[in-house]
Design a protein around this motif. Sequence first.
Motif, mmCIF file in Angstrom:
data_model
loop_
_atom_site.group_PDB
_atom_site.id
_atom_site.type_symbol
_atom_site.label_atom_id
_atom_site.label_comp_id
_atom_site.label_asym_id
_atom_site.label_seq_id
_atom_site.Cartn_x
_atom_site.Cartn_y
_atom_site.Cartn_z
ATOM 1 N N GLU A 169 0.821 -1.184 0.000
ATOM 2 C CA GLU A 169 0.000 0.000 0.000
ATOM 3 C C GLU A 169 0.867 1.250 0.000
ATOM 4 O O GLU A 169 2.016 1.217 0.445
ATOM 5 C CB GLU A 169 -0.947 0.029 1.211
ATOM 6 C CG GLU A 169 -0.273 -0.148 2.551
ATOM 7 C CD GLU A 169 0.000 -1.601 2.911
ATOM 8 O OE1 GLU A 169 -0.695 -2.506 2.409
ATOM 9 O OE2 GLU A 169 0.956 -1.842 3.661
ATOM 10 N N ILE A 170 0.275 2.319 -0.514
ATOM 11 C CA ILE A 170 0.921 3.624 -0.451
ATOM 12 C C ILE A 170 0.603 4.166 0.937
ATOM 13 O O ILE A 170 -0.573 4.350 1.284
ATOM 14 C CB ILE A 170 0.391 4.552 -1.564
ATOM 15 C CG1 ILE A 170 0.704 3.948 -2.932
ATOM 16 C CG2 ILE A 170 0.984 5.952 -1.421
ATOM 17 C CD1 ILE A 170 0.043 4.643 -4.100
ATOM 18 N N VAL A 171 1.631 4.394 1.737
ATOM 19 C CA VAL A 171 1.398 4.784 3.131
ATOM 20 C C VAL A 171 1.625 6.269 3.382
ATOM 21 O O VAL A 171 1.205 6.782 4.418
ATOM 22 C CB VAL A 171 2.260 3.942 4.095
ATOM 23 C CG1 VAL A 171 1.826 2.485 4.068
ATOM 24 C CG2 VAL A 171 3.726 4.071 3.796
ATOM 25 N N ASP A 172 2.285 6.966 2.463
ATOM 26 C CA ASP A 172 2.514 8.391 2.684
ATOM 27 C C ASP A 172 2.634 9.124 1.352
ATOM 28 O O ASP A 172 3.311 8.670 0.434
ATOM 29 C CB ASP A 172 3.780 8.604 3.509
ATOM 30 C CG ASP A 172 3.859 9.981 4.139
ATOM 31 O OD1 ASP A 172 2.822 10.678 4.195
ATOM 32 O OD2 ASP A 172 4.950 10.380 4.570
ATOM 33 N N TYR A 173 1.960 10.255 1.266
ATOM 34 C CA TYR A 173 2.018 11.188 0.149
ATOM 35 C C TYR A 173 2.074 12.550 0.819
ATOM 36 O O TYR A 173 1.086 12.990 1.411
ATOM 37 C CB TYR A 173 0.774 11.040 -0.729
ATOM 38 C CG TYR A 173 0.714 11.992 -1.903
ATOM 39 C CD1 TYR A 173 1.140 11.588 -3.149
ATOM 40 C CD2 TYR A 173 0.207 13.284 -1.762
ATOM 41 C CE1 TYR A 173 1.068 12.455 -4.249
ATOM 42 C CE2 TYR A 173 0.127 14.151 -2.838
ATOM 43 C CZ TYR A 173 0.566 13.727 -4.074
ATOM 44 O OH TYR A 173 0.493 14.587 -5.144
ATOM 45 N N ARG A 174 3.243 13.178 0.783
ATOM 46 C CA ARG A 174 3.442 14.385 1.587
ATOM 47 C C ARG A 174 4.124 15.471 0.778
ATOM 48 O O ARG A 174 5.081 15.207 0.049
ATOM 49 C CB ARG A 174 4.289 14.022 2.804
ATOM 50 C CG ARG A 174 4.610 15.152 3.727
ATOM 51 C CD ARG A 174 5.514 14.713 4.861
ATOM 52 N NE ARG A 174 6.594 13.924 4.295
ATOM 53 C CZ ARG A 174 7.080 12.808 4.806
ATOM 54 N NH1 ARG A 174 6.618 12.325 5.880
ATOM 55 N NH2 ARG A 174 8.050 12.159 4.233
ATOM 56 N N ILE A 175 3.648 16.692 0.939
ATOM 57 C CA ILE A 175 4.286 17.859 0.341
ATOM 58 C C ILE A 175 4.789 18.722 1.492
ATOM 59 O O ILE A 175 4.030 19.076 2.397
ATOM 60 C CB ILE A 175 3.293 18.656 -0.525
ATOM 61 C CG1 ILE A 175 2.778 17.780 -1.653
ATOM 62 C CG2 ILE A 175 3.956 19.914 -1.059
ATOM 63 C CD1 ILE A 175 1.631 18.370 -2.433
#
Length: 167
Positions: free
Chosen positions: A83-89
Amino acid sequence: MKKIYLLLTIAITFTFSSCGVYNFTGTGKIDAETFQVNFFQNNAPLVEPGIDRTFTLALQDLIQNQTNLNLVKTGGDLTYEGEIVDYRISPMTATADQQASQNRLTIRINVRFTNRKKEADDFEKTFEFFYDYPAQTQLTGAVLTTALDEIFDRITQDIFNDSLAKW
């Protein structure tokens, strides 16, 4: 004339008696015939629509392009899931008046790799990479596509190296 034949014979012998099986991807001999990539669900707190499908397809394409394994939907010798666990800007650098001049998009993906033929190769690991872009730029359209391409290229190559190339 005999020396030339002797040198030619030695050269041919060394050419055909290499140390093993090599290919351009560095995987050596893969003890599997099929692989499956299950859908990587996007469980990140900040959700960007569609990146789950984009990543799943990118991983499938990389493995298909760099090996002779056959993609199957179920029962693969090699299974990739996670799974994609982090998408952060996040802001990276600031100007003199405390304004962000550069932002960083970071994506972290948790991967579970299972090798049915060699269980010692199984792992669960997190892979992460980033893309820096100017703060004045909106992360949409072509900028987002470029960022995702660069991040997913790096992450999928890292997954490939850890699971098949053993680098």
